[in-house]
Enzyme design. Structure first.
Site, mmCIF file in Angstrom:
data_model
loop_
_atom_site.group_PDB
_atom_site.id
_atom_site.type_symbol
_atom_site.label_atom_id
_atom_site.label_comp_id
_atom_site.label_asym_id
_atom_site.label_seq_id
_atom_site.Cartn_x
_atom_site.Cartn_y
_atom_site.Cartn_z
ATOM 1 N N SER A 149 34.244 41.085 41.378
ATOM 2 C CA SER A 149 35.391 40.188 41.246
ATOM 3 C C SER A 149 36.649 40.819 41.859
ATOM 4 O O SER A 149 36.656 41.155 43.033
ATOM 5 C CB SER A 149 35.585 39.815 39.779
ATOM 6 O OG SER A 149 36.548 38.803 39.639
ATOM 7 N N ASP A 301 40.429 35.379 44.661
ATOM 8 C CA ASP A 301 39.981 36.762 44.545
ATOM 9 C C ASP A 301 38.750 36.966 45.439
ATOM 10 O O ASP A 301 38.267 36.011 46.060
ATOM 11 C CB ASP A 301 39.718 37.119 43.076
ATOM 12 C CG ASP A 301 38.566 36.348 42.459
ATOM 13 O OD1 ASP A 301 38.137 35.344 43.049
ATOM 14 O OD2 ASP A 301 38.084 36.744 41.373
ATOM 15 N N ASP A 303 35.495 37.244 45.188
ATOM 16 C CA ASP A 303 34.272 36.436 45.094
ATOM 17 C C ASP A 303 34.570 34.951 44.901
ATOM 18 O O ASP A 303 33.672 34.148 44.698
ATOM 19 C CB ASP A 303 33.345 36.966 43.994
ATOM 20 C CG ASP A 303 33.865 36.713 42.587
ATOM 21 O OD1 ASP A 303 35.095 36.796 42.400
ATOM 22 O OD2 ASP A 303 33.057 36.452 41.682
#
Length: 575
Positions: A149, A301, A303
């Site tokens: 992430s 972000d 992902d």
């Protein structure tokens, strides 16, 4: 330094022929040159948290590497065979822009295939929400995405999704973890059966884009779309694979992409943290917005499950909305659209989490829908969809910049959230309003709720002990008064209790156990404490609210609320 014998026992296992020469050499090097690093690499096993398993890449049981992920995958393979006997098992795997994500994804694919499981592996990096979509689209039994992430560049991670497209939840997670822990590293089957691995890309991309447009667009006039000026940044991440296509196909032509952040790069060279929750992460995008006179900034972000949104305030300045603000704007818009279409029948619900804004409950009540509130993490909102098949999910979010529109994707989805927020902005602008104006209207209608988050980072063994002690103190020596306001209720999700501090009466909480404490104050303020499930942090969430009788008084009331939050933090001695 002295290293505990239990840690040395683990180290010695990793110095056996089960592990490759390079791994053994790295461990020997640490033994002589960096014993503290050796201790940190082995003092515990990586654990599944709120967003799967995340950790620093390297050798050891407390690191992301081919052996820790191989063991996870072997355990998951065994569990799939046990759960779906005599079925033709299928899994799908995606990965993000991080270092080693592609090679680790191939290791995971190899282990699945070595266990006779068919694997769909994306040929290049893709957003996490596309993995959730692909799992259902391809009728797979499970899915994996390699991502950490928004964590720093040295991290990677492993998220597991189940048949419904949502992340693992109890009881499966506990059962799988038990199975993984019962395995030896020598049990891992690394020898791939390449005939069982199929690479996927454009066909799934197209289906995902079409599904996103179907879910998150609302017959917005083309003239309104043409008049909206958008700045978008992928922050070096995966959303570049989907967001530009979605916006273009949905009819948004006036999109400026931050060129310096367009190329996927696991070093995230232009930002301190690739997290759209941090205002600095969107600094280049807001600078571009000033140059191009844009109406809205959107950024994701790495992902592409979180989205940050910046809009112009009443003075025309770009301001970053927080996750609670974007959540209520998007939810209110969806509810109004469903109401206008006569689709609200009493069988609909929206989703939120215990650390998110209570304003979601006010919205649900006004539109006569249910607001289901789960633990932190989107897997709980996805679980509601699975557990209540006779109810329709409209949309839902959490304070950490995540939102989900409908149920085609069963995780927070920045791709559909970006399209939805652009629809809202385009319609508002066409009507002489703005997203910011719409937010203030909601505050007048439902109460002015404002939230604030403090994260305290505590690294290593000592940090973990400090976090544990803070939670023990808050439990065993609860504060009776905060900032001059009496504590009226304490919810303890680890003990499943809600205690009335005036009467001593205790009620049972009916959510899964979790290390979370929530204090409710007499003036309606709410304070939540929880250790992070994916980072060495303890987080404190604050929510306060006041009545806002008119937009003219917004700044005055906001100042009062900000002062109250500061005073609460000071009285808890957190600053």
């Amino acid at each position: 330094m002295h290293i505990d014998q239990k840690i040395l026992d683990k180290v010695n296992i990793w110095l056996t022929p089960t592990f490759d020469n390079q791994t053994q050499e790295e461990i020997k090097e640490m033994m002589t040159s960096s014993p503290s690093e050796l201790e940190d690499s082995f003092y515990k096993n990586l654990e599944f948290g709120t967003g799967g398993m995340r950790g620093i890449m390297g050798v050891g049981t407390n690191r992301i590497n081919k052996y820790t992920l191989g063991k996870n995958t072997q355990g998951l393979s065994d569990y799939l065979k046990k759960s779906f006997p005599n079925e033709n098992l299928k899994v799908v795997i995606a990965y993000d822009c991080r270092h080693n994500s592609n090679t680790l994804a191939k290791v995971v694919a190899d282990v699945f295939s070595a266990n006779g499981i068919h694997v769909y592996l994306f040929s290049d990096l893709r957003p996490t929400p596309e993995l959730s979509f692909a799992l259902k689209h391809l009728n797979c039994h499970a899915g994996i995405v390699l991502t950490a992430s928004h964590n720093p560049p040295e991290y990677n991670g492993y998220k597991v999704y189940w048949q419904d497209g949502g992340q693992l939840v109890p009881p499966q997670d506990g059962e799988i973890i038990q199975l993984i822990e019962s395995l030896q590293y020598s049990d891992i089957k690394f020898e791939a059966n390449e005939s069982l691995i199929k690479y996927i890309d454009k066909e799934i991309d197209e289906a995902f884009v079409n599904s996103t447009i179907e879910n998150a667009s609302f017959n917005t006039p083309q003239s309104a779309k043409d008049n909206l000026k958008i700045v978008y940044t992928s922050l070096h991440g995966t959303s570049i694979k989907s967001v530009p296509d979605v916006l273009a196909k949905a009819g948004y032509k006036n999109v400026n992409i931050v060129a310096e952040q367009e190329a996927p790069d696991g070093n995230f060279p232009t930002v301190k943290s690739p997290n759209p929750e941090e205002p600095e992460a969107l600094a280049m995008a807001t600078t571009l917005a000033e140059k191009t006179n844009a109406d809205i900034v959107v950024g994701t972000d790495p992902d592409s499950d979180r989205v940050g949104v910046a809009v112009r305030n009443l003075e025309g300045e770009m301001v970053l909305l927080n996750g609670n603000q974007t959540m209520v704007v998007m939810t209110a818009f969806l509810l109004e659209k469903w109401k206008q279409a006569d689709k609200i029948t009493g069988k609909q619900f929206i989703g939120s989490t215990i650390v998110s804004t209570p304003m979601m409950l006010e919205l649900a009540s006004a539109y006569d829908v249910e607001c289901k509130v789960g633990l932190t993490g989107f897997k709980w909102i996805a679980k509601f969809i699975k557990d209540f098949p006779n109810q329709q999910f409209i949309g839902g979010g959490e304070e950490s910049f995540g939102y989900m529109v409908g149920d085609a994707v069963r995780d927070k989805d920045a791709v559909s959230a970006i399209l939805l927020v652009c629809e809202i902005a385009a319609i508002a602008k066409a009507n002489g309003s703005s997203i910011y104006q719409e937010l203030l209207n909601l505050y007048v209608d439902y109460g002015f709720y404002k939230e604030h988050l403090i994260s305290l980072t505590k690294k290593g063994i000592a940090g973990l002990e400090e976090i544990n002690q803070m939670m023990i103190d808050l439990r065993e020596n609860p504060m009776k008064e905060i900032n001059g306001e009496r504590v009226v209720m304490i919810e303890d999700y680890q003990n499943s209790t809600a205690k009335n501090m005036f009467t001593g009466e205790i009620e049972t909480l009916h959510l899964p156990k979790s290390n979370v404490l929530i204090y409710y104050l007499e003036d309606g303020s709410k304070i939540c404490a929880r250790p992070s499930g994916t980072e060495p942090k303890i987080k404190f969430y604050f929510s306060v609210n006041e009545t806002l009788d008119s937009i003219d008084n917004f700044k005055k009331v906001e100042q009062e609320i900000d002062t109250k939050i500061k005073n609460i933090i000071a009285s808890m001695q957190l600053n």
